[in-house]
Motif scaffolding. Structure first.
Motif, PDB file in Angstrom:
ATOM      1  N   UNK A  67       4.628  48.495  26.382  1.00 59.56           N
ATOM      2  CA  UNK A  67       5.437  49.362  25.541  1.00 59.56           C
ATOM      3  C   UNK A  67       4.739  50.701  25.332  1.00 59.56           C
ATOM      4  N   UNK A  68       5.429  51.777  25.650  1.00 58.71           N
ATOM      5  CA  UNK A  68       4.893  53.122  25.456  1.00 58.71           C
ATOM      6  C   UNK A  68       5.323  53.692  24.101  1.00 58.71           C
ATOM      7  N   UNK A  69       6.603  53.570  23.758  1.00 59.33           N
ATOM      8  CA  UNK A  69       7.117  54.052  22.471  1.00 59.33           C
ATOM      9  C   UNK A  69       8.407  53.294  22.169  1.00 59.33           C
ATOM     10  N   UNK A  70       8.744  53.296  20.892  1.00 58.04           N
ATOM     11  CA  UNK A  70       9.952  52.574  20.448  1.00 58.04           C
ATOM     12  C   UNK A  70      10.662  53.405  19.368  1.00 58.04           C
ATOM     13  N   UNK A  71      12.024  53.412  19.464  1.00 56.62           N
ATOM     14  CA  UNK A  71      12.825  54.171  18.495  1.00 56.62           C
ATOM     15  C   UNK A  71      13.862  53.238  17.883  1.00 56.62           C
ATOM     16  N   UNK A  72      13.665  52.807  16.624  1.00 61.41           N
ATOM     17  CA  UNK A  72      14.698  51.991  15.957  1.00 61.41           C
ATOM     18  C   UNK A  72      15.871  52.882  15.525  1.00 61.41           C
ATOM     19  N   UNK A  73      17.088  52.348  15.674  1.00 63.55           N
ATOM     20  CA  UNK A  73      18.313  53.106  15.380  1.00 63.55           C
ATOM     21  C   UNK A  73      19.139  52.289  14.401  1.00 63.55           C
ATOM     22  N   UNK A  74      19.438  52.884  13.246  1.00 66.20           N
ATOM     23  CA  UNK A  74      20.256  52.219  12.235  1.00 66.20           C
ATOM     24  C   UNK A  74      21.727  52.615  12.323  1.00 66.20           C
ATOM     25  N   UNK A  75      22.030  53.797  12.843  1.00 66.13           N
ATOM     26  CA  UNK A  75      23.414  54.242  13.008  1.00 66.13           C
ATOM     27  C   UNK A  75      23.492  55.220  14.185  1.00 66.13           C
ATOM     28  N   UNK A  76      24.678  55.258  14.776  1.00 64.83           N
ATOM     29  CA  UNK A  76      24.880  56.149  15.922  1.00 64.83           C
ATOM     30  C   UNK A  76      26.309  56.672  15.874  1.00 64.83           C
ATOM     31  N   UNK A  77      26.507  57.969  16.036  1.00 61.05           N
ATOM     32  CA  UNK A  77      25.488  59.019  16.160  1.00 61.05           C
ATOM     33  C   UNK A  77      24.764  59.271  14.841  1.00 61.05           C
ATOM     34  N   UNK A  78      23.556  59.710  14.923  1.00 57.69           N
ATOM     35  CA  UNK A  78      22.725  59.958  13.741  1.00 57.69           C
ATOM     36  C   UNK A  78      21.481  60.730  14.117  1.00 57.69           C
TER      37      UNK A  78
END
Length: 269
Positions: A67-78
């Motif tokens: 794993x290089x990087x991780x982006x958690x997303x709670x809503x999209x678009x946002x």
């Protein structure tokens, strides 16, 4: 509940480029032309996963899968994922580490179809999240509503009337009249009459073809006695007969005038 949630893979793209982007100085959107597109800072694999209602963008090494990087997303678009203003193949994502620190980086796809699949996978996930939220909200509202009690109270009874069954007073229902074959026949209406079909009148053709023979007069005793006294020659006189009952009236009248008068066998009074 969090322990029972499992991670599912939404999308996998083998080639993605990562760019270090300058900080945004104004409210206008990001532009990919400001990045060094020919010299990406990192290249690897991208996976989009989901766990519960949260989606994750994971940048991993192509060979080892580290794993290089991780982006958690709670809503999209946002704010966690934003598109750039001048291209549909580049996005800006917010990555986070385990300590709570975050940074904005740019990612881009060489193929436009890969960028489309990435965008659709995030849209489908959060559409499902919205539906699940509405369903749970409706179920909670249904639980708070007063429930309708349709059960029988103590001592409450119900009465059912069923055909061909003896009533409470002891009277039996009238049986139905059934004809041969088991079919129920209805009685005729009151005052009804059965119409007799009229006899058709004889046609004119039948009247013309029908010939009524002339009536035969029976001789009486006196005529028989008079016939005995008449000469034998007269009794033996031939009588002309014709097969035509009607005959030609003009021909008959001329023939009778030319013939000699014959002696009649009848006595005239």
């Amino acid at each position: 509940a969090a322990e029972l949630e499992y991670e599912s893979v939404l999308c996998v793209k083998p080639d993605v480029n990562v760019y270090r982007i300058p900080p945004r100085t104004s409210n206008r959107g990001y532009r990919a032309s400001d990045w060094k597109l020919d010299h990406p800072d990192w290249t690897g694999r991208l996976r989009v996963t989901s766990k519960g209602k949260t989606a994750y963008i994971k940048l991993e090494d192509k060979v080892s899968g580290e794993l290089f990087a991780q982006a958690p997303i709670d809503q999209y678009p946002g704010i966690a994922v934003e598109t750039v203003a001048d291209s549909s193949r580049y996005f800006v994502i917010r990555i986070q580490d385990g300590t709570g620190r975050s940074a904005f980086i740019g990612i881009g796809f060489t193929d436009r179809g890969d960028a489309f699949d990435f965008n659709v996978s995030l849209q489908d996930h959060f559409k499902w999240v919205k539906q699940e939220t509405e369903i749970s909200k409706e179920s909670q509202e249904a639980d708070t509503r007063p429930k309708l009690d349709l059960g029988f109270k103590e001592g409450q009874t119900i009465k059912l009337n069923i055909g061909n069954m003896t009533s409470k007073k002891g009277g039996a229902a009238k049986p139905r009249v059934s004809g041969s074959g088991g079919l129920s026949l209805l009685p005729p209406p009151p005052g009804g009459k059965i119409a007799v079909p009229p006899i058709p009148p004889p046609s004119s053709t039948a009247i013309a073809n029908h010939v009524t023979p002339p009536p035969v007069q029976k001789p009486n005793n006196a005529d028989i006695l008079l016939d005995l006294d008449a000469p034998a020659a007269a009794s033996k006189a031939p009588v002309s007969a014709t097969t035509d009952l009607w005959g030609d009236f003009s021909t008959a009248s001329s023939t009778i005038s030319n013939q000699a008068p014959q002696q009649s066998n009848w006595v005239q009074f």
